[in-house]
Design a protein around this motif. Structure first.
Motif, PDB file in Angstrom:
ATOM      1  N   TYR A 125       5.063  73.388 -21.037  1.00 24.09           N
ATOM      2  CA  TYR A 125       4.364  73.109 -22.285  1.00 24.09           C
ATOM      3  C   TYR A 125       3.051  72.392 -21.962  1.00 24.09           C
ATOM      4  O   TYR A 125       3.038  71.454 -21.167  1.00 24.09           O
TER       5      TYR A 125
ATOM      6  N   HIS B  82       6.398  69.089 -19.181  1.00 27.91           N
ATOM      7  CA  HIS B  82       5.786  68.808 -20.486  1.00 27.91           C
ATOM      8  C   HIS B  82       4.523  68.004 -20.218  1.00 27.91           C
ATOM      9  O   HIS B  82       4.590  66.868 -19.764  1.00 27.91           O
TER      10      HIS B  82
ATOM     11  N   GLY C 263      14.520  74.544 -23.038  1.00 32.58           N
ATOM     12  CA  GLY C 263      13.680  73.369 -22.825  1.00 32.58           C
ATOM     13  C   GLY C 263      12.561  73.653 -21.832  1.00 32.58           C
ATOM     14  O   GLY C 263      12.508  74.714 -21.216  1.00 32.58           O
ATOM     15  N   TYR C 264      11.683  72.692 -21.694  1.00 25.21           N
ATOM     16  CA  TYR C 264      10.510  72.829 -20.826  1.00 25.21           C
ATOM     17  C   TYR C 264      10.755  72.081 -19.514  1.00 25.21           C
ATOM     18  O   TYR C 264      11.181  70.936 -19.518  1.00 25.21           O
ATOM     19  N   HIS C 265      10.453  72.742 -18.422  1.00 25.79           N
ATOM     20  CA  HIS C 265      10.600  72.107 -17.102  1.00 25.79           C
ATOM     21  C   HIS C 265       9.480  71.109 -16.846  1.00 25.79           C
ATOM     22  O   HIS C 265       9.674  70.130 -16.136  1.00 25.79           O
TER      23      HIS C 265
ATOM     24  N   ASP D 119      12.986  65.156 -26.059  1.00 24.40           N
ATOM     25  CA  ASP D 119      13.923  66.087 -26.690  1.00 24.40           C
ATOM     26  C   ASP D 119      13.606  67.549 -26.390  1.00 24.40           C
ATOM     27  O   ASP D 119      14.452  68.414 -26.593  1.00 24.40           O
ATOM     28  N   LEU D 120      12.405  67.837 -25.922  1.00 24.50           N
ATOM     29  CA  LEU D 120      12.017  69.214 -25.601  1.00 24.50           C
ATOM     30  C   LEU D 120      12.208  69.556 -24.121  1.00 24.50           C
ATOM     31  O   LEU D 120      12.033  70.706 -23.727  1.00 24.50           O
ATOM     32  N   LEU D 121      12.579  68.573 -23.301  1.00 23.68           N
ATOM     33  CA  LEU D 121      12.720  68.809 -21.861  1.00 23.68           C
ATOM     34  C   LEU D 121      13.985  69.590 -21.526  1.00 23.68           C
ATOM     35  O   LEU D 121      15.040  69.397 -22.133  1.00 23.68           O
ATOM     36  N   ALA D 122      13.866  70.429 -20.512  1.00 24.57           N
ATOM     37  CA  ALA D 122      15.028  71.099 -19.937  1.00 24.57           C
ATOM     38  C   ALA D 122      15.751  70.101 -19.041  1.00 24.57           C
ATOM     39  O   ALA D 122      15.168  69.094 -18.622  1.00 24.57           O
TER      40      ALA D 122
ATOM     41  N   ARG E  43      19.606  63.881 -19.280  1.00 21.95           N
ATOM     42  CA  ARG E  43      19.070  65.215 -18.972  1.00 21.95           C
ATOM     43  C   ARG E  43      18.682  65.317 -17.496  1.00 21.95           C
ATOM     44  O   ARG E  43      18.160  66.340 -17.077  1.00 21.95           O
TER      45      ARG E  43
ATOM     46  N   ARG F  88      10.865  74.458 -29.842  1.00 27.49           N
ATOM     47  CA  ARG F  88      12.243  74.693 -29.396  1.00 27.49           C
ATOM     48  C   ARG F  88      12.540  76.186 -29.315  1.00 27.49           C
ATOM     49  O   ARG F  88      13.175  76.654 -28.370  1.00 27.49           O
TER      50      ARG F  88
END
Length: 183
Positions: free
Chosen positions: A2, A68, A64-66, A82-85, A111, A58
């Motif tokens: 992202y 950000h 999720g994003y590796h 909250d958007l992370l892989a 995570r 999302r």
């Protein structure tokens, strides 16, 4: 990956380099800049002003994003976590003037994710020169070019500062030395 602020100079370079390295890039930008950000390599470009941006982000990366990377300074760390892989990395590089940032540590460490800070002002001159040479080499054969908002003679430095402080400058203000500056 992202990239927040994909139409800016730093964001555009990040989109270009990441897509060239094989990453699928989701970026945010203004709708009028979306085509250019796609041209730089973004797979998807979302309007950062959209009221349902979080849900769109999302959907764009269900796992999720590796990485950000928010170059815009508008994003919130809590939302980014909250958007992370699983195992993802959050790069914090903007937003110093926004006050204390909330960081949901529990959601970060469960995570197996990490946060990395980056401040260009911490780099030594030699490191900056080496990085600039590398960036020019890596970006030279890509469609990315820095966005120049205006060129002003050095004698108009105060004006440049006023314009930057007022906001609304899209791109860089380049100060020049030469005949127009009385030299």
């Amino acid at each position: 990956m992202y990239v927040g602020g994909g139409a800016g100079n730093v964001g555009g370079a990040a989109v270009t380099l990441a897509s060239r390295a094989g990453a699928r890039v989701v970026a945010t930008a203004r709708p009028e800049d979306a085509a250019e950000v796609r041209h730089l390599g973004a797979a998807e470009v979302l309007d950062y002003r959209s009221p349902d941006l979080g849900e769109q982000l999302r959907r764009a990366a269900p796992g999720g994003y590796h990485v950000h990377l928010d170059t815009s300074g508008r994003g919130l760390l809590a939302d980014a976590v909250d958007l992370l892989a699983p195992g993802g990395r959050l790069v914090a590089m903007t937003g110093l003037g926004r006050g204390a940032a909330e960081l949901p540590l529990g959601r970060l460490y469960t995570r197996d994710a990490s946060i990395v800070g980056f401040a260009l002002s911490n780099a030594a001159t030699a490191d900056l020169a080496e990085a600039a040479e590398g960036a020019v080499g890596a970006l030279g054969d890509t469609p990315w070019r820095p966005r120049i908002a205006d060129r002003l003679p050095l004698s108009r430095t105060a004006e440049a500062h006023r314009r930057m402080d007022a906001g609304g400058v899209r791109g860089r203000l380049v100060l020049t030395v030469g005949a127009a500056d009385g030299r």
